[in-house]
Motif scaffolding. Sequence first.
Motif, PDB file in Angstrom:
ATOM      1  N   GLN A   1      11.474 -28.147  93.538  1.00 48.76           N
ATOM      2  CA  GLN A   1      12.773 -27.226  93.838  1.00 48.76           C
ATOM      3  C   GLN A   1      12.799 -26.987  94.771  1.00 48.76           C
ATOM      4  OE1 GLN A   1      12.822 -26.131  89.563  1.00 48.76           O
ATOM      5  NE2 GLN A   1      14.800 -26.730  89.697  1.00 48.76           N
TER       6      GLN A   1
ATOM      7  N   HIS B   1       4.896 -26.496  86.282  1.00 45.92           N
ATOM      8  CA  HIS B   1       6.253 -26.560  86.395  1.00 45.92           C
ATOM      9  C   HIS B   1       7.464 -27.671  86.168  1.00 45.92           C
ATOM     10  CE1 HIS B   1      10.339 -23.910  86.796  1.00 45.92           C
ATOM     11  NE2 HIS B   1      10.179 -25.062  86.842  1.00 45.92           N
ATOM     12  N   PHE B   2       6.322 -29.138  85.216  1.00 49.42           N
ATOM     13  CA  PHE B   2       6.904 -29.923  84.890  1.00 49.42           C
ATOM     14  C   PHE B   2       7.062 -30.750  85.748  1.00 49.42           C
ATOM     15  CE2 PHE B   2      11.498 -28.262  84.155  1.00 49.42           C
ATOM     16  CZ  PHE B   2      11.145 -27.468  83.052  1.00 49.42           C
TER      17      PHE B   2
ATOM     18  N   ASN C   1       4.916 -23.758  82.186  1.00 46.35           N
ATOM     19  CA  ASN C   1       6.470 -23.904  82.202  1.00 46.35           C
ATOM     20  C   ASN C   1       7.344 -24.926  81.234  1.00 46.35           C
ATOM     21  OD1 ASN C   1       9.162 -22.366  83.660  1.00 46.35           O
ATOM     22  ND2 ASN C   1       9.488 -24.356  83.639  1.00 46.35           N
ATOM     23  N   GLU C   2       7.859 -24.459  80.569  1.00 47.51           N
ATOM     24  CA  GLU C   2       9.031 -24.550  79.203  1.00 47.51           C
ATOM     25  C   GLU C   2       7.956 -26.116  78.715  1.00 47.51           C
ATOM     26  OE1 GLU C   2      11.913 -25.097  81.226  1.00 47.51           O
ATOM     27  OE2 GLU C   2      13.196 -23.544  80.976  1.00 47.51           O
TER      28      GLU C   2
ATOM     29  N   HIS D   1      11.260 -21.288  77.252  1.00 49.88           N
ATOM     30  CA  HIS D   1      12.390 -21.889  77.097  1.00 49.88           C
ATOM     31  C   HIS D   1      12.995 -21.622  76.230  1.00 49.88           C
ATOM     32  CE1 HIS D   1      16.076 -23.704  79.719  1.00 49.88           C
ATOM     33  NE2 HIS D   1      16.382 -22.939  78.401  1.00 49.88           N
TER      34      HIS D   1
ATOM     35  N   ASN E   1      12.245 -17.811  78.989  1.00 53.12           N
ATOM     36  CA  ASN E   1      13.037 -18.228  80.104  1.00 53.12           C
ATOM     37  C   ASN E   1      14.344 -18.189  79.422  1.00 53.12           C
ATOM     38  OD1 ASN E   1      11.078 -18.665  82.113  1.00 53.12           O
ATOM     39  ND2 ASN E   1      11.216 -21.124  81.819  1.00 53.12           N
TER      40      ASN E   1
ATOM     41  N   TYR F   1      18.497 -18.479  78.998  1.00 57.51           N
ATOM     42  CA  TYR F   1      20.034 -19.038  79.990  1.00 57.51           C
ATOM     43  C   TYR F   1      20.984 -19.054  78.958  1.00 57.51           C
ATOM     44  CZ  TYR F   1      16.909 -19.931  83.774  1.00 57.51           C
ATOM     45  OH  TYR F   1      16.322 -20.702  84.549  1.00 57.51           O
TER      46      TYR F   1
ATOM     47  N   TRP G   1      27.680 -23.236  80.339  1.00 52.93           N
ATOM     48  CA  TRP G   1      26.706 -23.205  80.008  1.00 52.93           C
ATOM     49  C   TRP G   1      27.615 -22.203  79.642  1.00 52.93           C
ATOM     50  CZ3 TRP G   1      21.041 -23.544  82.181  1.00 52.93           C
ATOM     51  CH2 TRP G   1      20.569 -24.875  82.462  1.00 52.93           C
TER      52      TRP G   1
ATOM     53  N   GLU H   1      12.399 -16.263  83.204  1.00 54.34           N
ATOM     54  CA  GLU H   1      13.848 -16.633  84.389  1.00 54.34           C
ATOM     55  C   GLU H   1      14.886 -16.134  83.589  1.00 54.34           C
ATOM     56  OE1 GLU H   1      13.443 -21.550  84.588  1.00 54.34           O
ATOM     57  OE2 GLU H   1      11.560 -21.004  84.878  1.00 54.34           O
TER      58      GLU H   1
ATOM     59  N   TRP I   1      16.110 -16.416  87.886  1.00 54.47           N
ATOM     60  CA  TRP I   1      15.974 -16.904  88.508  1.00 54.47           C
ATOM     61  C   TRP I   1      17.757 -17.591  89.370  1.00 54.47           C
ATOM     62  CZ3 TRP I   1      12.381 -21.546  88.852  1.00 54.47           C
ATOM     63  CH2 TRP I   1      13.047 -22.952  88.909  1.00 54.47           C
TER      64      TRP I   1
ATOM     65  N   GLU J   1      18.184 -28.680  91.614  1.00 50.23           N
ATOM     66  CA  GLU J   1      17.514 -28.588  89.964  1.00 50.23           C
ATOM     67  C   GLU J   1      18.144 -29.905  89.163  1.00 50.23           C
ATOM     68  OE1 GLU J   1      18.104 -26.040  88.733  1.00 50.23           O
ATOM     69  OE2 GLU J   1      18.269 -27.397  87.104  1.00 50.23           O
ATOM     70  N   TRP J   2      16.878 -30.535  89.199  1.00 55.79           N
ATOM     71  CA  TRP J   2      16.049 -31.934  88.607  1.00 55.79           C
ATOM     72  C   TRP J   2      17.793 -32.823  88.607  1.00 55.79           C
ATOM     73  CZ3 TRP J   2      11.408 -30.783  88.903  1.00 55.79           C
ATOM     74  CH2 TRP J   2      10.604 -29.476  88.901  1.00 55.79           C
TER      75      TRP J   2
ATOM     76  N   PHE K   1      21.802 -21.384  91.403  1.00 59.00           N
ATOM     77  CA  PHE K   1      21.826 -20.677  90.416  1.00 59.00           C
ATOM     78  C   PHE K   1      21.255 -20.025  91.557  1.00 59.00           C
ATOM     79  CE2 PHE K   1      20.947 -24.219  87.400  1.00 59.00           C
ATOM     80  CZ  PHE K   1      20.975 -23.455  86.455  1.00 59.00           C
TER      81      PHE K   1
HETATM   82  C1  BGC Z   1      13.589 -24.386  84.104  1.00 57.02           C
HETATM   83  C2  BGC Z   1      13.920 -24.363  85.778  1.00 57.02           C
HETATM   84  C3  BGC Z   1      15.185 -24.877  86.534  1.00 57.02           C
HETATM   85  C4  BGC Z   1      16.181 -23.648  85.316  1.00 57.02           C
HETATM   86  C5  BGC Z   1      17.804 -24.546  85.380  1.00 57.02           C
HETATM   87  C6  BGC Z   1      14.300 -23.942  83.995  1.00 57.02           C
HETATM   88  O1  BGC Z   1      15.060 -24.934  82.653  1.00 57.02           O
HETATM   89  O2  BGC Z   1      12.046 -24.414  84.371  1.00 57.02           O
HETATM   90  O3  BGC Z   1      13.040 -25.316  87.037  1.00 57.02           O
HETATM   91  O4  BGC Z   1      15.881 -24.976  87.300  1.00 57.02           O
HETATM   92  O5  BGC Z   1      15.900 -23.839  83.593  1.00 57.02           O
HETATM   93  O6  BGC Z   1      18.365 -25.364  84.964  1.00 57.02           O
END
Ligand code: BGC
Length: 457
Positions: A39, A134-135, A178-179, A238, A303, A305, A334, A361, A399, A406-407, A415
Amino acid sequence: MIKKSLLYLFFYFSLYGLKAQTFKFSKDFLWCSATAAHQIEGNNINSDWWQWEQKKGAIKNNERSGIACDHWNRVDEDIALMKNLNLNAYRFSLSWSKIEPKEGFFDELAIDHYKEEINKLLEKNIEPIVTLHHFVHPHWFTSSGGWYRDDAVEIFKRFLHKVYSSLGSKVKWWTTINEPMVLIGGGYIEGLMPPGRKDFSIKKPLVNLMKTHAMSYQYLHKKAEIEGRKIYVGLAHHIRFLEASRKWNPLDIIASKISNWIFNYMIPEALATGEIKLTIPFVVHINEKIEGLKNTQDYIGLNYYTRELIEVSLLDFQVKRKYHKDKLLSDLNWEHYPQGLAIITQDYSKLFPKIPFLITENGVADSKDWLRKQFIKEHLEQIEKLEAQGHQFLGYCYWSLMDNFEWIEGFSPRFGLYEMDYKTQTRKLRPSAKYFKQLILNHHNFSSQEVVLPPKN
Ligand code: BGC
Protein backbone atom coordinates in the motif's frame (compact mmCIF):
# COMPACT_ATOMS: atom_id res chain seq x y z
CA MET A 1 -28.07 15.36 3.10
CA ILE A 2 -28.19 18.84 4.68
CA LYS A 3 -28.93 17.20 8.02
CA LYS A 4 -25.88 14.99 7.69
CA SER A 5 -23.53 17.85 6.75
CA LEU A 6 -24.76 19.81 9.77
CA LEU A 7 -24.06 16.81 11.97
CA TYR A 8 -20.52 16.53 10.66
CA LEU A 9 -19.96 20.27 11.06
CA PHE A 10 -21.24 20.09 14.60
CA PHE A 11 -18.72 17.37 15.48
CA TYR A 12 -15.95 19.12 13.63
CA PHE A 13 -16.36 22.38 15.50
CA SER A 14 -17.19 20.88 18.85
CA LEU A 15 -13.97 18.87 18.72
CA TYR A 16 -11.87 21.45 16.91
CA GLY A 17 -10.53 23.11 19.98
CA LEU A 18 -10.64 19.92 21.99
CA LYS A 19 -7.73 19.63 24.36
CA ALA A 20 -6.04 16.27 24.20
CA GLN A 21 -6.82 14.34 27.34
CA THR A 22 -4.47 12.06 29.25
CA PHE A 23 -5.10 8.36 28.88
CA LYS A 24 -3.85 6.40 31.84
CA PHE A 25 -2.43 3.42 30.02
CA SER A 26 0.61 1.47 31.21
CA LYS A 27 4.07 2.96 30.90
CA ASP A 28 5.02 0.57 28.06
CA PHE A 29 1.87 1.18 26.01
CA LEU A 30 2.72 1.03 22.31
CA TRP A 31 1.66 4.18 20.48
CA CYS A 32 1.82 2.98 16.96
CA SER A 33 0.75 3.52 13.41
CA ALA A 34 0.30 0.73 10.86
CA THR A 35 0.96 0.33 7.15
CA ALA A 36 1.39 -2.53 4.69
CA ALA A 37 4.16 -2.89 2.10
CA HIS A 38 2.06 -3.00 -1.06
CA GLN A 39 0.00 0.00 0.00
CA ILE A 40 2.92 2.40 0.51
CA GLU A 41 6.22 1.15 -0.88
CA GLY A 42 5.62 1.28 -4.63
CA ASN A 43 6.79 -0.85 -7.55
CA ASN A 44 5.77 -4.21 -6.15
CA ILE A 45 6.05 -5.55 -9.66
CA ASN A 46 6.51 -9.23 -8.88
CA SER A 47 3.40 -9.52 -6.77
CA ASP A 48 0.02 -11.05 -7.52
CA TRP A 49 -1.63 -7.71 -6.69
CA TRP A 50 0.44 -5.93 -9.33
CA GLN A 51 -0.93 -8.39 -11.91
CA TRP A 52 -4.42 -8.03 -10.51
CA GLU A 53 -4.34 -4.23 -10.89
CA GLN A 54 -3.67 -4.53 -14.61
CA LYS A 55 -7.13 -6.02 -15.17
CA LYS A 56 -9.69 -3.48 -16.30
CA GLY A 57 -12.30 -2.87 -13.64
CA ALA A 58 -10.41 -4.64 -10.86
CA ILE A 59 -9.67 -1.38 -9.03
CA LYS A 60 -11.89 1.67 -8.71
CA ASN A 61 -11.19 4.13 -11.56
CA ASN A 62 -8.69 1.56 -12.87
CA GLU A 63 -6.04 3.00 -10.59
CA ARG A 64 -2.83 1.07 -10.02
CA SER A 65 -0.55 1.07 -7.02
CA GLY A 66 2.41 2.31 -9.13
CA ILE A 67 4.92 4.03 -6.88
CA ALA A 68 2.22 4.46 -4.19
CA CYS A 69 3.82 6.63 -1.44
CA ASP A 70 7.31 5.78 -2.67
CA HIS A 71 8.05 4.67 0.86
CA TRP A 72 10.74 2.29 -0.43
CA ASN A 73 12.86 5.37 -1.23
CA ARG A 74 11.64 7.53 1.64
CA VAL A 75 12.21 5.40 4.71
CA ASP A 76 14.21 8.13 6.50
CA GLU A 77 11.62 10.77 5.78
CA ASP A 78 8.82 8.52 6.97
CA ILE A 79 10.59 7.51 10.15
CA ALA A 80 10.99 11.23 10.86
CA LEU A 81 7.22 11.55 10.42
CA MET A 82 6.69 8.82 13.02
CA LYS A 83 9.11 10.50 15.39
CA ASN A 84 7.31 13.78 14.89
CA LEU A 85 4.14 12.08 16.13
CA ASN A 86 5.90 10.75 19.25
CA LEU A 87 5.19 7.16 18.16
CA ASN A 88 7.12 4.43 19.95
CA ALA A 89 6.05 1.60 17.62
CA TYR A 90 5.43 1.08 13.91
CA ARG A 91 3.60 -1.87 12.40
CA PHE A 92 4.53 -2.65 8.79
CA SER A 93 4.72 -5.67 6.51
CA LEU A 94 7.51 -7.27 4.53
CA SER A 95 6.96 -7.67 0.85
CA TRP A 96 7.39 -11.38 0.19
CA SER A 97 7.38 -10.69 -3.57
CA LYS A 98 10.31 -8.28 -3.26
CA ILE A 99 12.27 -10.65 -1.02
CA GLU A 100 11.55 -13.77 -3.11
CA PRO A 101 10.74 -12.48 -6.61
CA LYS A 102 11.30 -15.93 -8.16
CA GLU A 103 10.57 -19.22 -6.50
CA GLY A 104 13.54 -20.10 -4.29
CA PHE A 105 15.54 -17.01 -5.31
CA PHE A 106 16.05 -14.40 -2.59
CA ASP A 107 16.95 -10.83 -3.33
CA GLU A 108 19.60 -9.90 -0.76
CA LEU A 109 19.18 -6.18 -1.50
CA ALA A 110 15.53 -6.33 -0.58
CA ILE A 111 16.29 -8.15 2.66
CA ASP A 112 19.01 -5.61 3.46
CA HIS A 113 16.52 -2.85 2.83
CA TYR A 114 14.23 -4.16 5.58
CA LYS A 115 17.17 -4.87 7.85
CA GLU A 116 18.22 -1.25 7.54
CA GLU A 117 14.69 -0.01 8.06
CA ILE A 118 14.46 -2.03 11.28
CA ASN A 119 17.84 -0.71 12.47
CA LYS A 120 16.76 2.85 11.78
CA LEU A 121 13.52 2.38 13.68
CA LEU A 122 15.34 0.90 16.65
CA GLU A 123 17.85 3.75 16.64
CA LYS A 124 14.93 6.14 17.00
CA ASN A 125 13.37 4.05 19.79
CA ILE A 126 10.50 2.96 17.60
CA GLU A 127 9.61 -0.69 18.15
CA PRO A 128 9.10 -2.50 14.82
CA ILE A 129 6.01 -4.71 14.69
CA VAL A 130 6.68 -6.86 11.66
CA THR A 131 3.82 -8.42 9.70
CA LEU A 132 4.94 -11.43 7.71
CA HIS A 133 1.93 -11.65 5.43
CA HIS A 134 -0.46 -8.83 4.53
CA PHE A 135 -2.69 -10.04 1.63
CA VAL A 136 0.01 -9.96 -1.08
CA HIS A 137 2.00 -12.87 -2.51
CA PRO A 138 4.68 -13.26 -5.13
CA HIS A 139 3.05 -13.72 -8.50
CA TRP A 140 4.84 -17.06 -8.95
CA PHE A 141 3.23 -18.34 -5.76
CA THR A 142 -0.33 -17.46 -6.72
CA SER A 143 0.00 -18.53 -10.33
CA SER A 144 1.33 -21.93 -9.28
CA GLY A 145 -1.63 -22.64 -7.00
CA GLY A 146 -0.88 -20.42 -3.99
CA TRP A 147 -2.56 -21.62 -0.82
CA TYR A 148 -3.91 -24.66 -2.70
CA ARG A 149 -0.37 -25.99 -3.05
CA ASP A 150 0.42 -29.00 -0.87
CA ASP A 151 3.78 -27.47 -0.04
CA ALA A 152 2.47 -23.93 0.66
CA VAL A 153 3.39 -24.04 4.35
CA GLU A 154 6.89 -25.32 3.57
CA ILE A 155 7.33 -22.58 0.98
CA PHE A 156 6.37 -19.94 3.52
CA LYS A 157 8.71 -21.53 6.05
CA ARG A 158 11.61 -21.17 3.62
CA PHE A 159 10.75 -17.46 3.26
CA LEU A 160 10.46 -17.05 7.03
CA HIS A 161 13.76 -18.81 7.57
CA LYS A 162 15.48 -16.46 5.15
CA VAL A 163 13.93 -13.41 6.77
CA TYR A 164 14.70 -14.55 10.28
CA SER A 165 18.30 -15.42 9.61
CA SER A 166 18.87 -11.92 8.21
CA LEU A 167 16.91 -9.68 10.52
CA GLY A 168 14.85 -11.75 12.93
CA SER A 169 16.87 -11.40 16.07
CA LYS A 170 16.27 -7.64 16.10
CA VAL A 171 12.50 -7.98 16.13
CA LYS A 172 10.48 -8.45 19.29
CA TRP A 173 6.96 -8.01 17.86
CA TRP A 174 5.57 -10.14 15.05
CA THR A 175 2.22 -10.42 13.32
CA THR A 176 2.10 -13.65 11.34
CA ILE A 177 -0.93 -13.19 9.08
CA ASN A 178 -3.03 -10.11 8.60
CA GLU A 179 -6.77 -10.79 8.50
CA PRO A 180 -7.02 -14.34 7.16
CA MET A 181 -10.80 -14.03 6.87
CA VAL A 182 -10.55 -10.91 4.69
CA LEU A 183 -8.20 -12.77 2.37
CA ILE A 184 -10.50 -15.80 2.31
CA GLY A 185 -13.63 -13.69 1.82
CA GLY A 186 -12.18 -11.25 -0.69
CA GLY A 187 -9.87 -13.60 -2.58
CA TYR A 188 -11.81 -16.88 -2.59
CA ILE A 189 -15.50 -16.25 -2.00
CA GLU A 190 -16.15 -12.79 -3.47
CA GLY A 191 -13.34 -12.79 -6.03
CA LEU A 192 -12.38 -9.19 -5.35
CA MET A 193 -8.68 -9.76 -4.81
CA PRO A 194 -6.14 -12.35 -5.94
CA PRO A 195 -6.51 -15.22 -6.60
CA GLY A 196 -9.98 -14.02 -7.61
CA ARG A 197 -12.01 -17.18 -7.04
CA LYS A 198 -15.73 -17.01 -6.53
CA ASP A 199 -16.70 -20.21 -4.81
CA PHE A 200 -16.56 -21.89 -1.46
CA SER A 201 -13.54 -24.08 -2.08
CA ILE A 202 -11.87 -22.43 0.87
CA LYS A 203 -10.92 -25.50 2.89
CA LYS A 204 -7.38 -25.92 1.66
CA PRO A 205 -6.37 -22.23 1.67
CA LEU A 206 -7.93 -21.66 5.09
CA VAL A 207 -6.29 -24.72 6.62
CA ASN A 208 -2.96 -23.81 5.02
CA LEU A 209 -3.15 -20.26 6.34
CA MET A 210 -3.81 -21.55 9.84
CA LYS A 211 -0.99 -24.06 9.53
CA THR A 212 1.27 -21.24 8.35
CA HIS A 213 0.35 -19.16 11.36
CA ALA A 214 1.05 -22.09 13.71
CA MET A 215 4.32 -22.92 11.97
CA SER A 216 5.46 -19.26 12.12
CA TYR A 217 4.53 -18.96 15.80
CA GLN A 218 6.46 -22.10 16.71
CA TYR A 219 9.40 -21.20 14.48
CA LEU A 220 9.78 -17.68 15.90
CA HIS A 221 9.51 -18.87 19.48
CA LYS A 222 12.04 -21.63 18.98
CA LYS A 223 14.52 -19.10 17.60
CA ALA A 224 13.85 -16.57 20.36
CA GLU A 225 14.25 -19.25 23.01
CA ILE A 226 17.68 -20.21 21.69
CA GLU A 227 18.62 -16.51 21.75
CA GLY A 228 17.13 -16.08 25.22
CA ARG A 229 14.78 -13.29 24.08
CA LYS A 230 11.18 -12.56 24.93
CA ILE A 231 9.08 -12.01 21.82
CA TYR A 232 5.40 -11.42 21.11
CA VAL A 233 3.75 -13.19 18.22
CA GLY A 234 0.12 -12.83 17.20
CA LEU A 235 -2.28 -12.66 14.32
CA ALA A 236 -4.30 -9.61 13.24
CA HIS A 237 -8.03 -10.41 13.28
CA HIS A 238 -10.30 -8.13 11.31
CA ILE A 239 -13.39 -7.82 13.44
CA ARG A 240 -16.60 -6.26 12.22
CA PHE A 241 -19.55 -5.79 14.44
CA LEU A 242 -22.26 -7.59 12.45
CA GLU A 243 -25.97 -7.19 13.15
CA ALA A 244 -29.27 -7.99 11.48
CA SER A 245 -30.33 -5.09 9.29
CA ARG A 246 -34.04 -5.55 10.10
CA LYS A 247 -34.34 -6.62 13.72
CA TRP A 248 -37.74 -8.21 13.03
CA ASN A 249 -36.65 -10.26 10.05
CA PRO A 250 -35.72 -13.89 10.90
CA LEU A 251 -33.68 -14.29 7.71
CA ASP A 252 -31.55 -11.25 8.55
CA ILE A 253 -31.14 -12.52 12.10
CA ILE A 254 -30.01 -15.98 11.02
CA ALA A 255 -27.74 -14.65 8.27
CA SER A 256 -26.14 -12.13 10.63
CA LYS A 257 -25.48 -14.80 13.26
CA ILE A 258 -23.89 -17.13 10.71
CA SER A 259 -21.80 -14.35 9.13
CA ASN A 260 -20.76 -13.13 12.53
CA TRP A 261 -19.60 -16.57 13.57
CA ILE A 262 -17.70 -17.24 10.35
CA PHE A 263 -16.09 -13.82 10.10
CA ASN A 264 -15.40 -12.97 13.73
CA TYR A 265 -15.26 -16.22 15.67
CA MET A 266 -14.28 -19.19 13.51
CA ILE A 267 -10.56 -18.42 13.55
CA PRO A 268 -10.39 -17.32 17.21
CA GLU A 269 -12.14 -20.57 18.16
CA ALA A 270 -9.63 -22.51 16.09
CA LEU A 271 -6.83 -20.76 17.96
CA ALA A 272 -8.46 -21.59 21.27
CA THR A 273 -9.11 -25.26 20.49
CA GLY A 274 -6.52 -26.16 17.85
CA GLU A 275 -9.28 -27.30 15.48
CA ILE A 276 -10.83 -25.40 12.61
CA LYS A 277 -14.46 -26.21 11.96
CA LEU A 278 -16.99 -24.90 9.47
CA THR A 279 -20.01 -26.66 8.04
CA ILE A 280 -22.49 -25.11 5.66
CA PRO A 281 -24.57 -28.02 4.34
CA PHE A 282 -23.93 -28.74 0.64
CA VAL A 283 -21.44 -25.86 0.49
CA VAL A 284 -18.42 -26.49 2.68
CA HIS A 285 -17.32 -28.85 5.40
CA ILE A 286 -14.11 -28.29 7.36
CA ASN A 287 -13.18 -30.20 10.48
CA GLU A 288 -9.43 -30.25 10.89
CA LYS A 289 -7.17 -30.52 13.86
CA ILE A 290 -4.07 -28.45 13.23
CA GLU A 291 -0.94 -29.51 15.00
CA GLY A 292 0.70 -26.77 17.04
CA LEU A 293 -2.15 -24.27 16.51
CA LYS A 294 -3.67 -24.21 19.96
CA ASN A 295 -2.67 -21.20 22.07
CA THR A 296 -0.49 -19.56 19.46
CA GLN A 297 -1.14 -15.94 20.35
CA ASP A 298 0.95 -13.88 22.75
CA TYR A 299 -1.41 -11.02 22.05
CA ILE A 300 -4.78 -10.82 20.36
CA GLY A 301 -4.37 -8.48 17.42
CA LEU A 302 -7.55 -6.58 16.61
CA ASN A 303 -8.17 -4.59 13.44
CA TYR A 304 -11.40 -2.81 14.21
CA TYR A 305 -13.17 -0.30 12.00
CA THR A 306 -16.94 -0.48 11.96
CA ARG A 307 -20.36 -2.08 12.31
CA GLU A 308 -22.13 -3.68 9.35
CA LEU A 309 -25.75 -4.66 8.86
CA ILE A 310 -26.60 -7.97 7.27
CA GLU A 311 -29.65 -8.18 5.05
CA VAL A 312 -31.04 -11.08 3.03
CA SER A 313 -32.50 -10.03 -0.27
CA LEU A 314 -35.36 -12.22 -1.44
CA LEU A 315 -35.03 -10.84 -4.96
CA ASP A 316 -31.75 -12.57 -5.67
CA PHE A 317 -31.27 -14.63 -2.46
CA GLN A 318 -28.08 -12.77 -1.73
CA VAL A 319 -26.76 -11.82 1.69
CA LYS A 320 -25.99 -8.09 1.53
CA ARG A 321 -23.77 -5.93 3.73
CA LYS A 322 -25.12 -2.50 4.55
CA TYR A 323 -24.44 0.48 6.79
CA HIS A 324 -26.70 2.64 8.92
CA LYS A 325 -27.47 5.65 6.78
CA ASP A 326 -28.32 8.01 9.60
CA LYS A 327 -25.15 7.54 11.66
CA LEU A 328 -21.74 9.16 11.42
CA LEU A 329 -20.12 7.62 8.37
CA SER A 330 -16.62 7.70 6.91
CA ASP A 331 -15.88 8.48 3.26
CA LEU A 332 -16.30 4.74 2.61
CA ASN A 333 -19.68 4.89 4.37
CA TRP A 334 -18.35 2.89 7.27
CA GLU A 335 -20.19 3.70 10.46
CA HIS A 336 -18.39 5.25 13.40
CA TYR A 337 -19.25 2.68 16.09
CA PRO A 338 -16.60 2.48 18.83
CA GLN A 339 -18.92 0.50 21.14
CA GLY A 340 -18.48 -2.53 18.85
CA LEU A 341 -14.86 -2.79 19.89
CA ALA A 342 -15.87 -3.18 23.54
CA ILE A 343 -18.46 -5.87 22.84
CA ILE A 344 -16.10 -7.99 20.78
CA THR A 345 -13.21 -7.53 23.24
CA GLN A 346 -15.41 -8.78 26.07
CA ASP A 347 -16.33 -11.84 24.00
CA TYR A 348 -12.77 -12.61 22.97
CA SER A 349 -11.67 -12.34 26.61
CA LYS A 350 -13.91 -15.30 27.38
CA LEU A 351 -12.15 -17.35 24.71
CA PHE A 352 -8.68 -16.20 25.75
CA PRO A 353 -8.92 -15.14 29.39
CA LYS A 354 -5.24 -14.44 29.97
CA ILE A 355 -4.06 -13.01 26.67
CA PRO A 356 -3.64 -9.23 26.30
CA PHE A 357 -4.93 -7.28 23.32
CA LEU A 358 -3.10 -5.14 20.83
CA ILE A 359 -5.04 -2.87 18.51
CA THR A 360 -3.16 -3.70 15.33
CA GLU A 361 -5.39 -1.39 13.22
CA ASN A 362 -8.06 1.22 13.83
CA GLY A 363 -8.68 4.14 11.53
CA VAL A 364 -11.06 6.11 9.37
CA ALA A 365 -11.21 7.20 5.73
CA ASP A 366 -11.85 10.89 6.15
CA SER A 367 -10.42 13.20 3.49
CA LYS A 368 -11.74 16.35 5.16
CA ASP A 369 -10.45 15.28 8.57
CA TRP A 370 -13.84 15.94 10.13
CA LEU A 371 -14.20 12.71 12.06
CA ARG A 372 -10.71 11.44 12.71
CA LYS A 373 -10.19 13.25 16.01
CA GLN A 374 -13.45 11.97 17.42
CA PHE A 375 -12.77 8.52 15.99
CA ILE A 376 -9.39 8.22 17.71
CA LYS A 377 -10.63 9.77 20.96
CA GLU A 378 -13.68 7.54 21.29
CA HIS A 379 -11.89 4.31 20.45
CA LEU A 380 -9.18 5.10 23.00
CA GLU A 381 -11.90 5.87 25.54
CA GLN A 382 -13.36 2.42 24.90
CA ILE A 383 -9.94 0.90 25.49
CA GLU A 384 -9.55 2.86 28.71
CA LYS A 385 -12.95 1.63 29.91
CA LEU A 386 -12.08 -1.95 28.98
CA GLU A 387 -8.81 -1.69 30.91
CA ALA A 388 -10.76 -0.50 33.94
CA GLN A 389 -12.81 -3.71 33.61
CA GLY A 390 -9.60 -5.75 33.71
CA HIS A 391 -8.84 -6.30 29.99
CA GLN A 392 -5.24 -5.56 29.16
CA PHE A 393 -4.16 -3.59 26.07
CA LEU A 394 -0.54 -3.49 24.98
CA GLY A 395 -0.93 -0.73 22.45
CA TYR A 396 -2.84 1.05 19.72
CA CYS A 397 -1.86 1.24 16.04
CA TYR A 398 -3.70 3.89 14.09
CA TRP A 399 -4.35 2.91 10.45
CA SER A 400 -2.59 4.49 8.72
CA LEU A 401 0.53 6.61 8.95
CA MET A 402 -0.27 8.25 5.62
CA ASP A 403 -2.92 8.01 2.92
CA ASN A 404 -2.16 5.04 0.72
CA PHE A 405 -3.31 2.56 -1.90
CA GLU A 406 -6.54 1.18 -0.46
CA TRP A 407 -6.74 -2.07 -2.47
CA ILE A 408 -9.80 -2.26 -4.73
CA GLU A 409 -10.81 1.28 -3.72
CA GLY A 410 -7.62 2.72 -5.20
CA PHE A 411 -6.19 5.97 -3.87
CA SER A 412 -9.39 7.85 -3.06
CA PRO A 413 -9.94 6.73 0.57
CA ARG A 414 -7.83 8.86 2.88
CA PHE A 415 -6.94 7.04 6.09
CA GLY A 416 -3.69 8.87 6.86
CA LEU A 417 -2.45 10.84 9.82
CA TYR A 418 -0.47 12.50 7.04
CA GLU A 419 -2.23 13.68 3.93
CA MET A 420 -0.54 12.56 0.73
CA ASP A 421 -0.11 14.65 -2.35
CA TYR A 422 0.66 11.80 -4.72
CA LYS A 423 1.88 14.07 -7.53
CA THR A 424 4.58 15.71 -5.49
CA GLN A 425 4.89 12.90 -2.93
CA THR A 426 4.59 15.43 -0.12
CA ARG A 427 3.16 14.44 3.23
CA LYS A 428 1.25 16.95 5.33
CA LEU A 429 0.29 16.51 8.97
CA ARG A 430 -3.48 16.56 9.44
CA PRO A 431 -5.03 18.54 12.35
CA SER A 432 -6.31 15.28 13.88
CA ALA A 433 -2.73 13.96 13.84
CA LYS A 434 -1.64 16.94 15.92
CA TYR A 435 -4.27 15.89 18.41
CA PHE A 436 -3.01 12.28 18.35
CA LYS A 437 0.53 13.53 18.85
CA GLN A 438 -0.52 15.57 21.88
CA LEU A 439 -2.35 12.56 23.36
CA ILE A 440 0.83 10.54 23.14
CA LEU A 441 2.86 13.32 24.73
CA ASN A 442 0.37 13.67 27.57
CA HIS A 443 0.62 9.94 28.17
CA HIS A 444 4.43 10.00 28.14
CA ASN A 445 4.38 12.80 30.72
CA PHE A 446 1.86 10.89 32.79
CA SER A 447 3.73 7.58 32.67
CA SER A 448 7.11 9.13 33.43
CA GLN A 449 5.60 10.57 36.60
CA GLU A 450 4.04 7.29 37.62
CA VAL A 451 5.08 6.46 41.15
CA VAL A 452 6.43 2.93 41.45
CA LEU A 453 5.75 1.65 44.95
CA PRO A 454 8.35 -0.61 46.56
CA PRO A 455 7.24 -4.23 46.81
CA LYS A 456 5.60 -5.20 50.11
CA ASN A 457 7.46 -7.76 52.17
C1 BGC B 1 -6.40 -3.91 6.08
C2 BGC B 1 -5.68 -2.71 5.50
C3 BGC B 1 -6.71 -1.77 4.90
C4 BGC B 1 -7.60 -1.29 6.00
C5 BGC B 1 -8.66 -0.27 5.58
C6 BGC B 1 -7.66 -3.57 6.84
O1 BGC B 1 -8.62 -4.52 6.57
O2 BGC B 1 -5.52 -4.66 6.88
O3 BGC B 1 -4.76 -3.16 4.56
O4 BGC B 1 -6.12 -0.72 4.22
O5 BGC B 1 -8.31 -2.39 6.53
O6 BGC B 1 -9.54 -0.82 4.68
